[in-house]
Motif scaffolding. Structure first.
Motif, short mmCIF file in Angstrom:
data_model
loop_
_atom_site.label_atom_id
_atom_site.label_comp_id
_atom_site.label_asym_id
_atom_site.label_seq_id
_atom_site.Cartn_x
_atom_site.Cartn_y
_atom_site.Cartn_z
N THR A 1 105.25 116.16 62.71
CA THR A 1 106.29 116.74 61.85
C THR A 1 107.13 117.74 62.65
O THR A 1 108.36 117.69 62.63
CB THR A 1 105.65 117.43 60.64
N GLY A 2 106.46 118.66 63.35
CA GLY A 2 107.21 119.62 64.17
C GLY A 2 108.04 118.93 65.23
O GLY A 2 109.19 119.31 65.49
N PHE A 3 107.49 117.91 65.85
CA PHE A 3 108.17 117.19 66.92
C PHE A 3 109.43 116.51 66.41
O PHE A 3 110.52 116.62 67.02
CB PHE A 3 107.22 116.16 67.51
N LEU A 4 109.34 115.79 65.30
CA LEU A 4 110.49 115.03 64.80
C LEU A 4 111.60 115.94 64.29
O LEU A 4 112.78 115.72 64.56
CB LEU A 4 110.04 114.07 63.70
N GLN B 1 115.34 116.63 65.94
CA GLN B 1 116.64 116.58 65.27
C GLN B 1 117.45 117.84 65.53
O GLN B 1 118.65 117.79 65.77
CB GLN B 1 116.43 116.41 63.76
N LEU B 2 116.78 118.98 65.50
CA LEU B 2 117.47 120.24 65.73
C LEU B 2 118.14 120.27 67.10
O LEU B 2 119.29 120.71 67.23
CB LEU B 2 116.46 121.39 65.63
N ALA C 1 109.04 118.85 71.54
CA ALA C 1 110.38 118.30 71.32
C ALA C 1 111.40 118.97 72.23
O ALA C 1 112.32 118.31 72.74
CB ALA C 1 110.78 118.47 69.86
N LYS C 2 111.26 120.26 72.43
CA LYS C 2 112.23 121.00 73.23
C LYS C 2 112.07 120.75 74.72
O LYS C 2 113.05 120.54 75.44
CB LYS C 2 112.13 122.50 72.94
N PHE C 3 110.82 120.78 75.20
CA PHE C 3 110.60 120.78 76.64
C PHE C 3 110.13 119.45 77.22
O PHE C 3 110.27 119.22 78.43
CB PHE C 3 109.59 121.87 77.01
N LEU C 4 109.54 118.57 76.40
CA LEU C 4 108.90 117.38 76.95
C LEU C 4 109.50 116.06 76.48
O LEU C 4 109.31 115.04 77.14
CB LEU C 4 107.40 117.38 76.60
N ARG C 5 110.20 116.07 75.36
CA ARG C 5 110.64 114.80 74.77
C ARG C 5 111.52 114.00 75.72
O ARG C 5 111.35 112.78 75.87
CB ARG C 5 111.39 115.06 73.47
N LYS D 1 122.52 106.63 58.76
CA LYS D 1 121.60 105.61 59.22
C LYS D 1 120.85 105.99 60.48
O LYS D 1 119.78 105.49 60.75
CB LYS D 1 122.35 104.29 59.45
N LYS D 2 121.44 106.90 61.28
CA LYS D 2 120.79 107.28 62.52
C LYS D 2 120.04 108.59 62.39
O LYS D 2 119.72 109.24 63.37
CB LYS D 2 121.82 107.38 63.64
N ASP D 3 119.75 108.99 61.18
CA ASP D 3 119.01 110.22 60.96
C ASP D 3 117.54 109.96 61.23
O ASP D 3 116.83 109.42 60.41
CB ASP D 3 119.21 110.67 59.51
N THR D 4 117.07 110.38 62.39
CA THR D 4 115.70 110.05 62.77
C THR D 4 114.68 110.90 62.06
O THR D 4 113.49 110.69 62.24
CB THR D 4 115.49 110.19 64.29
N THR D 5 115.10 111.88 61.24
CA THR D 5 114.09 112.52 60.40
C THR D 5 113.57 111.56 59.38
O THR D 5 112.56 111.79 58.74
CB THR D 5 114.68 113.76 59.67
N GLU D 6 114.27 110.40 59.20
CA GLU D 6 113.81 109.38 58.28
C GLU D 6 112.69 108.56 58.88
O GLU D 6 112.14 107.69 58.26
CB GLU D 6 114.99 108.48 57.91
#
Length: 384
Positions: free
Chosen positions: A87-90, A94-95, A235-239, A373-378
């Protein structure tokens, strides 16, 4: 029974068998650009871990069949911890990937579509089974209130130590406690986005988060919010970090070792030690991005993982009552143990797939307007 020690292996094997049979094609229109498909595979495996922990419900009604095994709770707690990390990662992904900002109306509508319909169906199923299978001579009016409390996503408890018609309610609703942490994160997310609006404020917010985490661990010896922070930092440093093949292989090996440590060591379920191990595990997966986790059978399990999470407890309890009615007084042979486990997993899989196919997916699709459609929080942000 010696074979009970292999219950997690049986659960994993049967789920994978069913996934390879039923998930042969690509995802149901959800292959959005920028999607981290390996995360779906991780989510699917995490959901199975929770089922492995809760398989004791098959024998909860007094039959001679035993579905317990050493360090059983480790599987479920690891699954929940990974769900929180995801959850935090996704959301932080997005942020950091949407400089234009969020449409908060769309954001919260998508969360409601994601969580509420399937949860409401699982509530109806669990409540209906209690009313159908319970002892009405033990009925008291207050028990109706206890059941209604289960509608509030765990904010009024999960039914632990509360009974309705002689049945402990949490045997059907025990998993909902994790939803409170997910919802709190959703409610806090606008403030988090605001706090991260500049480099300086982001650094300040990180320091505050780390201080709060240290206080939480020192005060309660446990942490739940820390896993969201782990996902955010990944998400910030490794994604999007570019690493060599050797580093990816090393990270994959570290993930395997961390998984083994998490499942085999007797640490407090949400204590500091397990927080470190699970954080290392998730970070290693994000670095390695294992292709095997992106295969369709695993991403298919990821698709239905929220429904697996919601449906498995009532389905396992229903199967347990069926065992009580038909098999009490006999001792379980290894073959019977395997067959019962397979039947239970099949029922959980079928209920979860039906919930996803006819409840979750229609609501998710109805909320996808063309610009979103490209909202990856979905991506299947699934509480556990």
């Amino acid at each position: 029974m010696f074979i009970q020690q292999y219950l997690p292996l049986l659960v994993y094997s049967f789920f994978l068998l069913l996934a390879f049979i039923f998930f042969r094609r690509g995802p149901d229109g959800s292959n959005a650009a920028g999607r981290d498909e390996y995360i779906d595979g991780v989510r699917g495996l995490a959901a199975i871990s929770v089922v492995a922990t809760h398989a004791w419900r098959l024998a909860a009604q007094g039959s001679n069949y035993t579905f317990d095994f050493p360090l059983r709770e480790n599987y479920g707690s690891l699954g929940v911890q990974i769900f929180f990390c995801i959850t935090g990662f996704l959301f932080f992904g997005q942020l950091y990937s949407r400089p234009e900002g969020f449409n908060w109306n769309t954001f919260y509508r998508s969360r409601i579509r994601r969580l509420v319909p399937a949860y409401f169906v699982s509530f109806i199923l669990g409540t209906s089974l209690i009313l159908a299978l319970g002892n009405w001579s033990a009925f008291k009016p207050v028990q109706i209130n206890h059941l209604i409390d289960m509608l509030f996503f765990g904010f009024k408890g999960n039914g632990n130590n509360l009974y309705a018609l002689g049945i402990e309610i949490d045997r059907f609703f025990s998993v909902i406690w994790t939803l409170t942490y997910e919802i709190k994160f959703y409610l806090a997310f606008p403030f988090i986005v605001w706090a991260c609006s500049t480099k300086r404020s982001e650094s300040t917010a990180l320091c505050i988060a780390l201080a709060a985490l240290a206080y939480e661990i020192a005060y309660s010896k446990t942490t739940f919010s820390g896993y969201f922070l782990t996902g955010a930092l990944c998400a910030k440093f490794l994604r999007n970090i570019a690493v060599s093949l050797l580093i990816r292989k090393t990270a994959a090996a570290a993930a395997i070792l961390a998984t083994f440590a998490s499942l085999s060591l007797d640490f407090k379920a949400y204590g500091f030690e397990r927080f470190i191990i699970s954080s290392v595990l998730f970070a290693s997966i994000v670095i390695a991005k294992p292709r095997i986790l992106s295969i369709r059978p695993l991403t298919g399990l990821g698709d239905i993982s929220y429904s697996i999470y919601l449906m498995h407890a009532p389905v396992l309890m229903l199967t347990g009552f069926a065992l009580e009615a038909t098999l009490v007084g006999t001792s379980a042979s290894p073959l019977q143990f395997i067959l019962i486990t397979f039947c239970a997993v099949t029922l959980v899989f079928a209920a979860a797939y039906a919930s996803y196919r006819w409840i979750e997916l229609p609501f998710l699709r109805s909320g996808k307007a063309a610009p979103e459609k490209k909202d990856t929080t979905e991506q299947k942000v699934v509480p556990a």
